[in-house]
Motif scaffolding. Structure first.
Motif, PDB file in Angstrom:
ATOM      1  N   LEU A   1     -40.733  11.216 -38.763  1.00 59.44           N
ATOM      2  CA  LEU A   1     -41.841  10.289 -38.539  1.00 59.44           C
ATOM      3  C   LEU A   1     -41.326   8.878 -38.248  1.00 59.44           C
ATOM      4  N   VAL A   2     -40.406   8.400 -39.063  1.00 59.44           N
ATOM      5  CA  VAL A   2     -39.836   7.065 -38.854  1.00 59.44           C
ATOM      6  C   VAL A   2     -39.095   7.022 -37.532  1.00 59.44           C
ATOM      7  N   TRP A   3     -38.324   8.057 -37.234  1.00 60.76           N
ATOM      8  CA  TRP A   3     -37.570   8.142 -35.986  1.00 60.76           C
ATOM      9  C   TRP A   3     -38.517   8.094 -34.784  1.00 60.76           C
ATOM     10  N   PHE A   4     -39.613   8.829 -34.860  1.00 59.30           N
ATOM     11  CA  PHE A   4     -40.592   8.873 -33.765  1.00 59.30           C
ATOM     12  C   PHE A   4     -41.224   7.501 -33.545  1.00 59.30           C
ATOM     13  N   VAL A   5     -41.568   6.822 -34.617  1.00 59.71           N
ATOM     14  CA  VAL A   5     -42.167   5.484 -34.511  1.00 59.71           C
ATOM     15  C   VAL A   5     -41.169   4.513 -33.879  1.00 59.71           C
ATOM     16  N   ILE A   6     -39.917   4.570 -34.303  1.00 59.63           N
ATOM     17  CA  ILE A   6     -38.896   3.691 -33.725  1.00 59.63           C
ATOM     18  C   ILE A   6     -38.774   3.939 -32.228  1.00 59.63           C
ATOM     19  N   ARG A   7     -38.747   5.195 -31.823  1.00 63.23           N
ATOM     20  CA  ARG A   7     -38.625   5.502 -30.398  1.00 63.23           C
ATOM     21  C   ARG A   7     -39.852   5.041 -29.624  1.00 63.23           C
ATOM     22  N   LEU A   8     -41.024   5.183 -30.198  1.00 65.07           N
ATOM     23  CA  LEU A   8     -42.233   4.706 -29.533  1.00 65.07           C
ATOM     24  C   LEU A   8     -42.219   3.191 -29.356  1.00 65.07           C
ATOM     25  N   VAL A   9     -41.830   2.487 -30.390  1.00 59.34           N
ATOM     26  CA  VAL A   9     -41.781   1.029 -30.312  1.00 59.34           C
ATOM     27  C   VAL A   9     -40.769   0.593 -29.251  1.00 59.34           C
ATOM     28  N   ARG A  10     -39.600   1.217 -29.237  1.00 56.87           N
ATOM     29  CA  ARG A  10     -38.593   0.881 -28.215  1.00 56.87           C
ATOM     30  C   ARG A  10     -39.144   1.114 -26.816  1.00 56.87           C
ATOM     31  N   ALA A  11     -39.843   2.218 -26.633  1.00 58.39           N
ATOM     32  CA  ALA A  11     -40.396   2.537 -25.312  1.00 58.39           C
ATOM     33  C   ALA A  11     -41.462   1.528 -24.904  1.00 58.39           C
ATOM     34  N   PHE A  12     -42.370   1.205 -25.814  1.00 59.86           N
ATOM     35  CA  PHE A  12     -43.420   0.236 -25.494  1.00 59.86           C
ATOM     36  C   PHE A  12     -42.840  -1.154 -25.217  1.00 59.86           C
ATOM     37  N   LEU A  13     -41.835  -1.561 -25.974  1.00 62.80           N
ATOM     38  CA  LEU A  13     -41.218  -2.870 -25.735  1.00 62.80           C
ATOM     39  C   LEU A  13     -40.537  -2.926 -24.369  1.00 62.80           C
ATOM     40  N   ALA A  14     -39.826  -1.868 -24.028  1.00 65.85           N
ATOM     41  CA  ALA A  14     -39.176  -1.830 -22.712  1.00 65.85           C
ATOM     42  C   ALA A  14     -40.229  -1.824 -21.609  1.00 65.85           C
ATOM     43  N   TRP A  15     -41.289  -1.065 -21.791  1.00 67.87           N
ATOM     44  CA  TRP A  15     -42.363  -1.026 -20.793  1.00 67.87           C
ATOM     45  C   TRP A  15     -42.996  -2.402 -20.635  1.00 67.87           C
ATOM     46  N   ASN A  16     -43.279  -3.060 -21.745  1.00 64.34           N
ATOM     47  CA  ASN A  16     -43.907  -4.378 -21.712  1.00 64.34           C
ATOM     48  C   ASN A  16     -43.022  -5.421 -21.019  1.00 64.34           C
ATOM     49  N   ASP A  17     -41.723  -5.298 -21.210  1.00 66.72           N
ATOM     50  CA  ASP A  17     -40.779  -6.237 -20.589  1.00 66.72           C
ATOM     51  C   ASP A  17     -40.400  -5.844 -19.164  1.00 66.72           C
ATOM     52  N   ARG A  18     -40.999  -4.763 -18.683  1.00 64.16           N
ATOM     53  CA  ARG A  18     -40.721  -4.246 -17.333  1.00 64.16           C
ATOM     54  C   ARG A  18     -39.234  -3.984 -17.111  1.00 64.16           C
ATOM     55  N   ARG A  19     -38.645  -3.327 -18.087  1.00 57.80           N
ATOM     56  CA  ARG A  19     -37.232  -2.965 -17.981  1.00 57.80           C
ATOM     57  C   ARG A  19     -37.063  -1.494 -18.355  1.00 57.80           C
ATOM     58  N   PRO A  20     -35.964  -0.891 -17.918  1.00 60.75           N
ATOM     59  CA  PRO A  20     -35.749   0.516 -18.278  1.00 60.75           C
ATOM     60  C   PRO A  20     -35.403   0.652 -19.756  1.00 60.75           C
ATOM     61  N   VAL A  21     -35.586   1.834 -20.275  1.00 61.48           N
ATOM     62  CA  VAL A  21     -35.134   2.132 -21.629  1.00 61.48           C
ATOM     63  C   VAL A  21     -33.622   2.267 -21.545  1.00 61.48           C
ATOM     64  N   GLU A  22     -32.923   1.491 -22.350  1.00 66.49           N
ATOM     65  CA  GLU A  22     -31.463   1.543 -22.322  1.00 66.49           C
ATOM     66  C   GLU A  22     -30.973   2.861 -22.899  1.00 66.49           C
ATOM     67  N   ARG A  23     -30.077   3.477 -22.209  1.00 66.60           N
ATOM     68  CA  ARG A  23     -29.480   4.754 -22.610  1.00 66.60           C
ATOM     69  C   ARG A  23     -30.522   5.736 -23.151  1.00 66.60           C
ATOM     70  N   PRO A  24     -31.375   6.255 -22.264  1.00 66.62           N
ATOM     71  CA  PRO A  24     -32.449   7.139 -22.719  1.00 66.62           C
ATOM     72  C   PRO A  24     -31.966   8.448 -23.347  1.00 66.62           C
ATOM     73  N   GLU A  25     -30.699   8.758 -23.178  1.00 64.81           N
ATOM     74  CA  GLU A  25     -30.179  10.010 -23.731  1.00 64.81           C
ATOM     75  C   GLU A  25     -29.770   9.902 -25.185  1.00 64.81           C
ATOM     76  N   ARG A  26     -29.757   8.690 -25.736  1.00 57.20           N
ATOM     77  CA  ARG A  26     -29.288   8.535 -27.113  1.00 57.20           C
ATOM     78  C   ARG A  26     -30.345   8.970 -28.140  1.00 57.20           C
ATOM     79  N   PHE A  27     -29.879   9.162 -29.375  1.00 54.65           N
ATOM     80  CA  PHE A  27     -30.752   9.664 -30.436  1.00 54.65           C
ATOM     81  C   PHE A  27     -31.741   8.600 -30.905  1.00 54.65           C
ATOM     82  N   PHE A  28     -31.288   7.365 -31.054  1.00 48.30           N
ATOM     83  CA  PHE A  28     -32.179   6.272 -31.448  1.00 48.30           C
ATOM     84  C   PHE A  28     -32.347   5.389 -30.260  1.00 48.30           C
TER      85      PHE A  28
END
Length: 106
Positions: free
Chosen positions: A79-106
């Motif tokens: 659950l915590v891991w999923f929330v962290i990944r969601l927040v990272r994705a939304f922040l990258a989307w909001n900043d109009r930048r790619p998700v850095e290293r999308p293949e990583r675990f966190f």
């Protein structure tokens, strides 16, 4: 593609209320990833796909190990891991930048 990435991330977030929406999100991500090639949103869709499969694996492991009493810890971690990944994705989307290293675990 920007709206598609937002929709996928939104469907994942909605899965906290309606669990099946993450399945819809991963289907959309798979369908649109080819169209997103060469854009920053390709990384968003790749990240979303990996989030789904790793999250599913963690959930299944938690279920199996719940009979030994440690599955609930794995579910809490997932659950915590999923929330962290969601927040990272939304922040990258909001900043109009790619998700850095999308293949990583966190």
């Amino acid at each position: 593609m920007r709206n598609v990435a937002l929709a996928v991330h939104g469907l994942y977030a909605a899965s906290f209320l309606f669990g099946v929406t993450s399945l819809i999100g991963v289907v959309v991500a798979y369908m649109k990833r080819g169209e997103a090639a060469g854009t920053i949103y390709h990384s968003h869709l790749t990240y979303a796909i990996r989030t789904f499969w790793i999250g599913l694996a963690l959930s299944v492991a938690g279920f199996v190990l719940s009979f030994l009493g440690i599955g609930f810890l794995i579910w809490a971690f997932a659950l915590v891991w999923f929330v962290i990944r969601l927040v990272r994705a939304f922040l990258a989307w909001n900043d109009r930048r790619p998700v850095e290293r999308p293949e990583r675990f966190f």
